[in-house]
Design a protein around this motif. Structure first.
Motif, PDB file in Angstrom:
ATOM      1  N   CYS A 224     -12.043  -8.100 -16.944  1.00 41.17           N
ATOM      2  CA  CYS A 224     -11.403  -7.127 -16.060  1.00 41.17           C
ATOM      3  C   CYS A 224     -10.911  -5.954 -16.891  1.00 41.17           C
ATOM      4  O   CYS A 224     -10.850  -6.026 -18.122  1.00 41.17           O
ATOM      5  N   TYR A 245      -3.755 -16.183 -16.379  1.00 37.85           N
ATOM      6  CA  TYR A 245      -2.959 -15.264 -15.562  1.00 37.85           C
ATOM      7  C   TYR A 245      -2.986 -13.892 -16.229  1.00 37.85           C
ATOM      8  O   TYR A 245      -2.556 -13.746 -17.381  1.00 37.85           O
ATOM      9  N   ARG A 250      -3.641  -2.046 -10.528  1.00 35.48           N
ATOM     10  CA  ARG A 250      -4.754  -1.801  -9.618  1.00 35.48           C
ATOM     11  C   ARG A 250      -4.378  -0.683  -8.642  1.00 35.48           C
ATOM     12  O   ARG A 250      -3.225  -0.557  -8.235  1.00 35.48           O
ATOM     13  N   CYS A 266      -0.102  -6.119 -10.447  1.00 36.54           N
ATOM     14  CA  CYS A 266      -0.487  -7.361  -9.791  1.00 36.54           C
ATOM     15  C   CYS A 266      -0.752  -8.424 -10.849  1.00 36.54           C
ATOM     16  O   CYS A 266      -0.909  -8.116 -12.033  1.00 36.54           O
ATOM     17  N   GLU A 268      -3.455 -11.462 -11.463  1.00 36.60           N
ATOM     18  CA  GLU A 268      -4.717 -12.075 -11.050  1.00 36.60           C
ATOM     19  C   GLU A 268      -4.931 -13.359 -11.841  1.00 36.60           C
ATOM     20  O   GLU A 268      -4.689 -13.396 -13.054  1.00 36.60           O
ATOM     21  N   TYR A 270      -7.548 -16.324 -13.028  1.00 37.45           N
ATOM     22  CA  TYR A 270      -8.968 -16.576 -13.261  1.00 37.45           C
ATOM     23  C   TYR A 270      -9.157 -18.000 -13.775  1.00 37.45           C
ATOM     24  O   TYR A 270      -8.292 -18.550 -14.479  1.00 37.45           O
ATOM     25  N   ARG A 277     -12.282 -15.174 -10.380  1.00 36.68           N
ATOM     26  CA  ARG A 277     -10.935 -14.936  -9.888  1.00 36.68           C
ATOM     27  C   ARG A 277     -10.686 -15.792  -8.655  1.00 36.68           C
ATOM     28  O   ARG A 277     -11.450 -15.767  -7.694  1.00 36.68           O
ATOM     29  N   LYS A 280      -4.717 -13.811  -6.347  1.00 37.12           N
ATOM     30  CA  LYS A 280      -4.180 -12.494  -6.690  1.00 37.12           C
ATOM     31  C   LYS A 280      -2.895 -12.263  -5.911  1.00 37.12           C
ATOM     32  O   LYS A 280      -2.820 -12.542  -4.717  1.00 37.12           O
ATOM     33  N   THR A 282       0.083  -9.128  -5.450  1.00 39.75           N
ATOM     34  CA  THR A 282       0.362  -7.716  -5.685  1.00 39.75           C
ATOM     35  C   THR A 282       1.835  -7.438  -5.429  1.00 39.75           C
ATOM     36  O   THR A 282       2.412  -7.941  -4.465  1.00 39.75           O
TER      37      THR A 282
END
Length: 622
Positions: A224, A245, A250, A266, A268, A270, A277, A280, A282
């Motif tokens: 990412c 984490y 974004r 945020c 995310e 994985y 992912r 998520k 935010t």
């Protein structure tokens, strides 16, 4: 007219003449003929400059021609190097290796100015990283970017297997230096200075002999972009690191008829095995975070988020339900350390499974311990432990400002502004490096180590990355040596000893797992040494002192330890046993690494001269 003006006018005349020919050829015969004329001009100019170079006196510009050199035949008039156009000098120098450019800049004042110019480093940076579009901020952006990309590298040494040498992982071409790395169960993740998170995979590859072998960190993909920080399970065993984490920024789309999109932070999540992912969350656009750490078990995983203003927020997730496709709301709450002590501004955090450590911008240290067993190991008592209020921060008494720390399972290490190392906690395997195996309930200084580059604390051993007087790096370790985690010391050591590891010149951080030792190489010219010289009033002796009282805990401890060492040597029956015991004692004693190398080599020489049996443990290379 001077020599430089003559050469410059001749050069301008050649370029003008061949420029006219090129334009006429491009108009009549096409672009190919025009380009041919320009190439002829470049070749002729190069031949003339080669002829002029033979007349150049190769000396520093401030130095004039040697006396009597004008009367010698065949040399002509010596010309200074400064007569070359600056653009040509920069262009030539930019093709040199970075190491040679640095050495050339140390020869004289003229080359120091030329080699330190941003034009040279801009060309070098574009050669090292052709896809780098922005050089970043700072006083010397192009030089910093070039050195970051020249020195970047991830090195590892496996503890098992036949080959126990240092290897280098694949280097992503898109990476702008290396800032952080984290090994997981199957792979390695690296964050660069541009906010790109790379996913380095282990894979089966074909060797030069046609054999299929398993290679570590040999393939990479971009996981990412826009990442600020990332974290995983804080335990030292990578088997538990199932999720990654990532704290990122974004762009969120604006509403219908409303303003444009806003940048929001945020988190995310994985899967470390595949990079997929799975979750998520935010946050509001007014909240800006800079660090994330994890603490707690999988079912009650607490995410601690540090804001730009130095406040700590936390939220709890259940990792066992992250792979389920559903949406739910989590509550973000202010941590107790920020509620009870609102005047504190936290600069950084560190955590393990059951404790958290906070370092403020003033160098103060505060602790959260969540289990009674770890509390007893760290402080030696359960007097102030409250099982009903586990988030209450505890202040550590320290003599100076703390710069960075390392937190293990039940022991920790602190480094202050004077470069002193303080260890605290459980010392069952000698992981505190104090020369014995006595627990320490307060920060205790390790006197024979100063000004470390990096410090790492694991389950039951500790590692220190240090720099010697000749700027070479060495790796020291103490504690349990089982499984090869202290290369060269399978029985471990109660004091820091030099490990059998070849350390890269620009190594800046390290990490150890059950299977492998990792070292990250990256040099940032803006990261200046932050250590201060210790004032004479604060300088203490070599006897072990306790920070909390400021007095010597055991003034006669050194003498009693030496008497105990002599009694152990006397109890050995043969000369070879006494030699082996003496080598072991040298590793325990608080000596400098060079002094220990000397004693080990001297003992090996005496052992060989006596015609003994085995040579014993080989001392580290000096």
């Amino acid at each position: 007219m001077s020599e430089r003006e003559k050469v410059g006018s001749a050069r301008a005349g050649w370029l003008a003449e061949y420029g006219q020919k090129a334009r006429r050829s491009r108009g009549t015969k096409g672009a190919g003929a025009g380009e041919k004329c320009w190439r002829l001009a470049a070749h002729k100019e190069a031949r003339v400059w080669q002829g002029e170079r033979a007349k150049v006196k190769r000396s520093c510009p401030p130095c004039g021609p040697e006396p009597g050199s004008g009367g010698k035949k065949g040399r002509g008039n010596p010309v200074s190097v400064q007569l070359f156009p600056p653009e040509l000098v920069e262009h030539i120098i930019s093709f040199l290796p970075v190491r040679d450019i640095v050495a050339l800049g140390q020869t004289c004042r003229y080359f120091r100015e030329v080699c330190d110019g941003e034009g040279v480093w801009r060309r070098i940076c574009r050669r090292l990283s052709p896809r780098l579009r922005e050089q970043g901020a700072g006083a010397r952006p192009w030089k910093r970017a070039a050195i970051l990309n020249y020195t970047k590298g991830l090195y590892f040494q496996a503890f098992g297997g036949r080959r126990r040498c240092l290897s280098k992982s694949v280097a992503p071409l898109l990476a702008h230096g290396y800032r952080r790395f984290l090994p997981t169960k199957d792979h390695v993740f690296i964050l660069d200075y541009a906010g790109t998170l790379f996913f380095l995979k282990n894979a089966l590859v074909s060797s030069t002999l046609g054999q299929i072998q398993w290679k570590r960190a040999c393939r990479y993909v971009v996981l990412c972009r826009g990442a600020k920080d990332f974290a995983s399970d804080p335990r030292s065993d990578t088997v538990y690191r199932k999720y990654l984490y990532v704290l990122a920024t974004r762009e969120q789309p604006g509403g219908v008829g409303g303003p444009g999109g806003r940048a929001c932070d945020c988190v995310e999540v994985y899967l470390q095995s595949s990079g997929q992912r799975v979750f998520k969350m935010t946050f509001h656009h007014s909240m800006h975070f800079k660090q994330i750490v994890l603490v707690g078990q999988e079912t009650q995983r607490a995410l601690l988020l540090l804001t730009e203003e130095g406040k700590i927020y936390s939220l709890v997730v259940n990792e066992t339900q992250l792979d389920q496709p559903r949406s739910y709301t989590v509550q973000l709450a202010l941590r107790k350390v920020s509620r009870c002590l609102p005047h504190l501004r936290v600069a950084r955090m560190a955590s393990n499974q059951s404790s958290t450590l906070y370092i403020t911008d003033q160098g103060g240290v505060y602790f959260e311990v969540h289990t009674p067993g770890v509390y007893r190991d760290l402080f030696g008592t359960l007097h102030a432990f409250d099982p009903l209020d586990q988030q209450m921060p505890l202040a550590l008494s320290l003599p100076a400002k703390i710069l960075f720390c390392a937190l293990g399972y039940n022991h920790l290490g602190l480094v202050d502004e004077f470069g002193r190392i303080f260890m605290q906690g459980n010392n069952r395997y000698g992981q505190l490096g104090t020369g014995d195996k006595m627990d320490r309930g307060e920060p205790t200084q390790v006197h024979y180590l100063q000004r470390p580059i990096a410090l790492w604390c694991g389950l039951n051993h500790s590692l220190v990355l240090s720099q010697s007087s000749d700027f070479s790096k060495e790796l020291l370790g103490c504690g349990c040596g089982a499984g090869g985690r202290l290369p060269g010391w399978p029985k471990g050591s109660a004091s820091f000893v030099k490990l059998h590891v070849k350390v890269p010149l620009c190594a800046c951080s390290l990490c150890s797992t059950r299977e492998c030792l990792y070292m990250l190489s990256s040099h940032d010219i803006e990261r200046r040494p932050t250590y201060r010289d210790l004032p004479a009033s604060k300088a203490t002796g070599t006897s072990e002192s306790t920070v909390g009282t400021g007095t010597s805990q055991d003034p006669g401890g050194t003498a009693r330890a030496c008497e105990e060492y002599l009694s152990q040597i006397h109890s050995c029956l043969t000369l070879q046993d006494r030699m082996e015991k003496m080598k072991e004692i040298v590793g325990w004693m608080p000596l400098l690494a060079a002094q220990k190398d000397f004693f080990w080599e001297a003992l090996n020489m005496l052992q060989r001269a006596a015609g003994g049996g085995g040579p014993g443990p080989t001392p580290p290379e000096s």
